[in-house]
Design a protein around this motif. Sequence first.
Motif, short mmCIF file in Angstrom:
data_model
loop_
_atom_site.label_atom_id
_atom_site.label_comp_id
_atom_site.label_asym_id
_atom_site.label_seq_id
_atom_site.Cartn_x
_atom_site.Cartn_y
_atom_site.Cartn_z
N GLY A 16 0.80 -1.22 0.00
CA GLY A 16 0.00 0.00 0.00
C GLY A 16 0.83 1.27 0.00
N VAL A 17 2.13 1.14 0.27
CA VAL A 17 3.04 2.30 0.27
C VAL A 17 4.01 2.21 -0.90
N LEU A 18 4.70 1.09 -0.99
CA LEU A 18 5.62 0.86 -2.12
C LEU A 18 4.95 0.09 -3.25
N THR A 19 4.07 -0.84 -2.88
CA THR A 19 3.45 -1.72 -3.86
C THR A 19 1.98 -1.98 -3.52
N VAL A 20 1.25 -2.47 -4.50
CA VAL A 20 -0.07 -3.08 -4.31
C VAL A 20 -0.03 -4.39 -5.09
N ASP A 21 -0.33 -5.50 -4.41
CA ASP A 21 -0.17 -6.83 -5.02
C ASP A 21 1.23 -7.00 -5.60
N TRP A 22 2.22 -6.41 -4.90
CA TRP A 22 3.64 -6.52 -5.23
C TRP A 22 4.00 -5.82 -6.55
N GLN A 23 3.10 -5.01 -7.07
CA GLN A 23 3.42 -4.17 -8.22
C GLN A 23 3.77 -2.77 -7.73
N PRO A 24 4.91 -2.21 -8.16
CA PRO A 24 5.32 -0.90 -7.64
C PRO A 24 4.30 0.19 -7.92
N LEU A 25 4.06 1.03 -6.94
CA LEU A 25 3.21 2.20 -7.14
C LEU A 25 3.99 3.26 -7.92
N PRO A 26 3.32 4.12 -8.65
CA PRO A 26 4.01 5.12 -9.47
C PRO A 26 5.02 5.94 -8.67
N GLY A 27 6.24 6.00 -9.16
CA GLY A 27 7.28 6.82 -8.55
C GLY A 27 7.96 6.21 -7.35
N ALA A 28 7.51 5.03 -6.90
CA ALA A 28 8.05 4.46 -5.66
C ALA A 28 9.49 4.00 -5.82
N VAL A 29 9.82 3.36 -6.94
CA VAL A 29 11.19 2.88 -7.15
C VAL A 29 12.16 4.04 -7.22
N ALA A 30 11.80 5.07 -7.98
CA ALA A 30 12.67 6.24 -8.11
C ALA A 30 12.87 6.93 -6.77
N ALA A 31 11.81 7.01 -5.96
CA ALA A 31 11.93 7.64 -4.64
C ALA A 31 12.87 6.84 -3.74
#
Length: 266
Positions: A16-31
């Motif tokens: 819910g912060v980095l991922t949902v269902d283990w899929q990265p949320l927009p911008g999370a990897v870059a952050a």
Amino acid sequence: MERIGVSGAALIDIDGVLTVDWQPLPGAVAAMERLRAAGLPLALVTNTTSRTRARIAAKLAGAGFPIGEDDILTAPSVTAAYLREHYPGARCALLNSGDVREDLAGVTLVDVGEGARGDVDVVVVGGAGDAFGYAALNAAFRHLQRGARLIAMHRNLYWRTSEGFDLDTGAFLPGLERAARVEAEVTGKPAEAFYATALAHLGAVASETLMVGDDIETDVLAAQRFGITGVLVRTGKYLPETHRSATGTPDHVLDSFADLPALLGK
């Protein structure tokens, strides 16, 4: 965006912060890459009970996050430490959806439906799922009736999946407590012991640490009660009505984890 002075460390929820269902949320990897480049000590702290630390690390690394197993602290791993300290040698009946035995090292485990009459010392309740059928819940109830203690990895009511919200342990645990007339000892978030373990893991102090989460009560306000700066993100399980009816006010609210580096000036 106003910057804050927290410079010691960051505790970050995953689902819910980095991922949902283990899929990265927009911008999370870059952050996350920006925080790593800035040298900010961090730990991913999660009540997830369906995967081991090693599997979580592999999943996140495969999605592009610069994360290793040592960066992750789970409810099962904290529960193992709690059981080793408070119930050494106990036979523990595990009710959990997902195999996390690897993170429960040093704990004697049996399936909740196993065990001869009276030989279970502790019932350990993890994350809800298909394993939480009537037979398993009734077996746990019978162990508790015979005097077993009740340990719960968390009380989360639900979590977000790609198809919506799914029920979690908090929807079942109160029934066990009421029927067996016992009170669970909770080891994961929002337990104070969980945050103390996380700070010790990083060698950080509460006043110089922040906690980022999508659950205002379990992640954010619980951390604030421990002296940690709370940052709520409007992703994952976040709901405006839950925010409005919360028992307190987050120190900071962000649209998503992608906004965290700017808040920290990183």
